[in-house]
Design a protein around this motif. Structure first.
Motif, PDB file in Angstrom:
ATOM      1  N   THR A   1       0.839  -1.199   0.000  1.00  0.00           N
ATOM      2  CA  THR A   1       0.000   0.000   0.000  1.00  0.00           C
ATOM      3  C   THR A   1       0.872   1.246   0.000  1.00  0.00           C
ATOM      4  O   THR A   1       1.910   1.277   0.651  1.00  0.00           O
ATOM      5  N   LEU A   2       0.432   2.263  -0.735  1.00  0.00           N
ATOM      6  CA  LEU A   2       1.129   3.546  -0.767  1.00  0.00           C
ATOM      7  C   LEU A   2       0.351   4.552   0.072  1.00  0.00           C
ATOM      8  O   LEU A   2      -0.878   4.583   0.023  1.00  0.00           O
ATOM      9  N   VAL A   3       1.074   5.359   0.831  1.00  0.00           N
ATOM     10  CA  VAL A   3       0.473   6.452   1.590  1.00  0.00           C
ATOM     11  C   VAL A   3       1.079   7.737   1.053  1.00  0.00           C
ATOM     12  O   VAL A   3       2.307   7.903   1.025  1.00  0.00           O
ATOM     13  N   VAL A   4       0.190   8.635   0.605  1.00  0.00           N
ATOM     14  CA  VAL A   4       0.608   9.817  -0.140  1.00  0.00           C
ATOM     15  C   VAL A   4       0.000  11.067   0.491  1.00  0.00           C
ATOM     16  O   VAL A   4      -1.202  11.085   0.776  1.00  0.00           O
ATOM     17  N   PRO A   5       0.801  12.112   0.687  1.00  0.00           N
ATOM     18  CA  PRO A   5       0.196  13.375   1.109  1.00  0.00           C
ATOM     19  C   PRO A   5      -0.561  13.985  -0.060  1.00  0.00           C
ATOM     20  O   PRO A   5      -0.154  13.825  -1.214  1.00  0.00           O
ATOM     21  N   LYS A   6      -1.644  14.668   0.215  1.00  0.00           N
ATOM     22  CA  LYS A   6      -2.405  15.292  -0.867  1.00  0.00           C
ATOM     23  C   LYS A   6      -1.693  16.527  -1.412  1.00  0.00           C
ATOM     24  O   LYS A   6      -2.015  16.989  -2.503  1.00  0.00           O
TER      25      LYS A   6
ATOM     26  N   ASP B   1       7.875  16.708  -3.835  1.00  0.00           N
ATOM     27  CA  ASP B   1       8.668  15.621  -4.406  1.00  0.00           C
ATOM     28  C   ASP B   1       9.357  14.794  -3.322  1.00  0.00           C
ATOM     29  O   ASP B   1       9.306  13.574  -3.330  1.00  0.00           O
ATOM     30  N   ASN B   2       9.995  15.447  -2.372  1.00  0.00           N
ATOM     31  CA  ASN B   2      10.801  14.766  -1.364  1.00  0.00           C
ATOM     32  C   ASN B   2      10.043  14.720  -0.042  1.00  0.00           C
ATOM     33  O   ASN B   2       9.609  15.749   0.467  1.00  0.00           O
ATOM     34  N   LEU B   3       9.900  13.533   0.508  1.00  0.00           N
ATOM     35  CA  LEU B   3       9.168  13.355   1.754  1.00  0.00           C
ATOM     36  C   LEU B   3       9.676  14.295   2.846  1.00  0.00           C
ATOM     37  O   LEU B   3       8.897  14.870   3.606  1.00  0.00           O
ATOM     38  N   PHE B   4      10.978  14.475   2.909  1.00  0.00           N
ATOM     39  CA  PHE B   4      11.549  15.275   3.985  1.00  0.00           C
ATOM     40  C   PHE B   4      11.502  16.773   3.713  1.00  0.00           C
ATOM     41  O   PHE B   4      12.021  17.564   4.494  1.00  0.00           O
ATOM     42  N   ASP B   5      10.824  17.161   2.627  1.00  0.00           N
ATOM     43  CA  ASP B   5      10.526  18.568   2.403  1.00  0.00           C
ATOM     44  C   ASP B   5       9.165  18.941   2.994  1.00  0.00           C
ATOM     45  O   ASP B   5       8.797  20.116   3.012  1.00  0.00           O
ATOM     46  N   LEU B   6       8.419  17.943   3.472  1.00  0.00           N
ATOM     47  CA  LEU B   6       7.164  18.226   4.168  1.00  0.00           C
ATOM     48  C   LEU B   6       7.485  18.892   5.499  1.00  0.00           C
ATOM     49  O   LEU B   6       8.512  18.596   6.121  1.00  0.00           O
ATOM     50  N   GLY B   7       6.606  19.758   5.960  1.00  0.00           N
ATOM     51  CA  GLY B   7       6.783  20.368   7.273  1.00  0.00           C
ATOM     52  C   GLY B   7       6.760  19.305   8.359  1.00  0.00           C
ATOM     53  O   GLY B   7       6.204  18.224   8.184  1.00  0.00           O
ATOM     54  N   ASP B   8       7.355  19.605   9.501  1.00  0.00           N
ATOM     55  CA  ASP B   8       7.465  18.630  10.592  1.00  0.00           C
ATOM     56  C   ASP B   8       6.112  18.087  11.035  1.00  0.00           C
ATOM     57  O   ASP B   8       5.943  16.878  11.207  1.00  0.00           O
ATOM     58  N   GLU B   9       5.142  18.966  11.220  1.00  0.00           N
ATOM     59  CA  GLU B   9       3.825  18.533  11.684  1.00  0.00           C
ATOM     60  C   GLU B   9       3.146  17.651  10.637  1.00  0.00           C
ATOM     61  O   GLU B   9       2.575  16.607  10.956  1.00  0.00           O
ATOM     62  N   TYR B  10       3.237  18.053   9.376  1.00  0.00           N
ATOM     63  CA  TYR B  10       2.625  17.289   8.285  1.00  0.00           C
ATOM     64  C   TYR B  10       3.272  15.905   8.185  1.00  0.00           C
ATOM     65  O   TYR B  10       2.590  14.889   8.022  1.00  0.00           O
ATOM     66  N   LEU B  11       4.609  15.864   8.314  1.00  0.00           N
ATOM     67  CA  LEU B  11       5.335  14.591   8.242  1.00  0.00           C
ATOM     68  C   LEU B  11       4.917  13.667   9.380  1.00  0.00           C
ATOM     69  O   LEU B  11       4.675  12.475   9.166  1.00  0.00           O
ATOM     70  N   SER B  12       4.802  14.196  10.588  1.00  0.00           N
ATOM     71  CA  SER B  12       4.390  13.355  11.714  1.00  0.00           C
ATOM     72  C   SER B  12       2.944  12.896  11.546  1.00  0.00           C
ATOM     73  O   SER B  12       2.613  11.752  11.871  1.00  0.00           O
ATOM     74  N   GLU B  13       2.086  13.748  10.999  1.00  0.00           N
ATOM     75  CA  GLU B  13       0.692  13.369  10.758  1.00  0.00           C
ATOM     76  C   GLU B  13       0.595  12.247   9.724  1.00  0.00           C
ATOM     77  O   GLU B  13      -0.301  11.408   9.799  1.00  0.00           O
ATOM     78  N   LEU B  14       1.509  12.222   8.763  1.00  0.00           N
ATOM     79  CA  LEU B  14       1.519  11.156   7.768  1.00  0.00           C
ATOM     80  C   LEU B  14       1.720   9.803   8.449  1.00  0.00           C
ATOM     81  O   LEU B  14       1.018   8.835   8.151  1.00  0.00           O
ATOM     82  N   LEU B  15       2.650   9.730   9.386  1.00  0.00           N
ATOM     83  CA  LEU B  15       2.895   8.462  10.093  1.00  0.00           C
ATOM     84  C   LEU B  15       1.708   8.077  10.962  1.00  0.00           C
ATOM     85  O   LEU B  15       1.355   6.896  11.046  1.00  0.00           O
ATOM     86  N   VAL B  16       1.083   9.043  11.600  1.00  0.00           N
ATOM     87  CA  VAL B  16      -0.096   8.755  12.418  1.00  0.00           C
ATOM     88  C   VAL B  16      -1.237   8.250  11.528  1.00  0.00           C
ATOM     89  O   VAL B  16      -1.950   7.311  11.893  1.00  0.00           O
TER      90      VAL B  16
ATOM     91  N   PRO C   1       7.513  11.644  -8.767  1.00  0.00           N
ATOM     92  CA  PRO C   1       7.995  12.831  -8.046  1.00  0.00           C
ATOM     93  C   PRO C   1       6.937  13.437  -7.119  1.00  0.00           C
ATOM     94  O   PRO C   1       6.552  14.593  -7.233  1.00  0.00           O
ATOM     95  N   HIS C   2       6.428  12.602  -6.233  1.00  0.00           N
ATOM     96  CA  HIS C   2       5.408  13.005  -5.260  1.00  0.00           C
ATOM     97  C   HIS C   2       5.699  12.173  -4.010  1.00  0.00           C
ATOM     98  O   HIS C   2       5.702  10.943  -4.069  1.00  0.00           O
ATOM     99  N   ALA C   3       5.966  12.829  -2.901  1.00  0.00           N
ATOM    100  CA  ALA C   3       6.321  12.132  -1.665  1.00  0.00           C
ATOM    101  C   ALA C   3       5.343  10.993  -1.365  1.00  0.00           C
ATOM    102  O   ALA C   3       4.147  11.135  -1.574  1.00  0.00           O
ATOM    103  N   HIS C   4       5.881   9.875  -0.899  1.00  0.00           N
ATOM    104  CA  HIS C   4       5.036   8.742  -0.532  1.00  0.00           C
ATOM    105  C   HIS C   4       5.834   7.730   0.279  1.00  0.00           C
ATOM    106  O   HIS C   4       7.057   7.702   0.204  1.00  0.00           O
TER     107      HIS C   4
END
Length: 130
Positions: free
Chosen positions: A37-42, A46-61, A89-92
């Motif tokens: 399964t793929l989990v993708v931010p809307k 491109d790079n997962l680690f370019d997401l903001g800290d809060e958004y990145l942590s919310e992705l894992l939750v 080229p879309h973080a996932h």
């Protein structure tokens, strides 16, 4: 617009597992293992680690109950997580039921799954998702 944005927007069909206002989880049609399964931010980044800290942590939750459902739906030691990010080229993140580290080896062939197989996998995971 990326391939994943087109999937999120419904322009390309997918086997949806979960969705929130910020994230979308769906089956990989070229799975390494059944249940991949793929989990993708809307948001298109491109790079997962370019997401903001809060958004990145919310992705894992967001991914956590999906991963737990995968673990219940398939015989595996755990649900592995991998970030490759070279194909689209879309973080996932990839959530994959694994029994060994080789199950996360992306150099292995990834044959296209049939629609029937993907529907069965989708049903298995959804039945375990609470």
């Amino acid at each position: 617009m990326t391939l994943f944005s087109k999937i999120i927007n419904g322009e390309i069909p997918s086997y949806k597992i979960a969705e929130s206002d910020k994230f979308y989880a769906f089956l990989d049609v070229f799975p390494l293992r059944e249940g991949h399964t793929l989990v993708v931010p809307k948001t298109e980044v491109d790079n997962l680690f370019d997401l903001g800290d809060e958004y990145l942590s919310e992705l894992l939750v967001f991914a956590k109950p999906v991963a737990k459902a995968i673990e219940k739906a398939f015989r595996c030691n755990r649900c592995g997580i991998s970030v490759i990010g070279l194909e689209v080229p879309h973080a996932h993140v990839h959530l994959i039921p694994i029994n060994s580290s080789n199950d996360l080896n992306f150099t292995q062939p990834k044959p296209k799954a049939s629609d029937d197989d993907l529907k069965k996998v989708q049903e298995k995971i959804l039945s375990q998702l609470k």
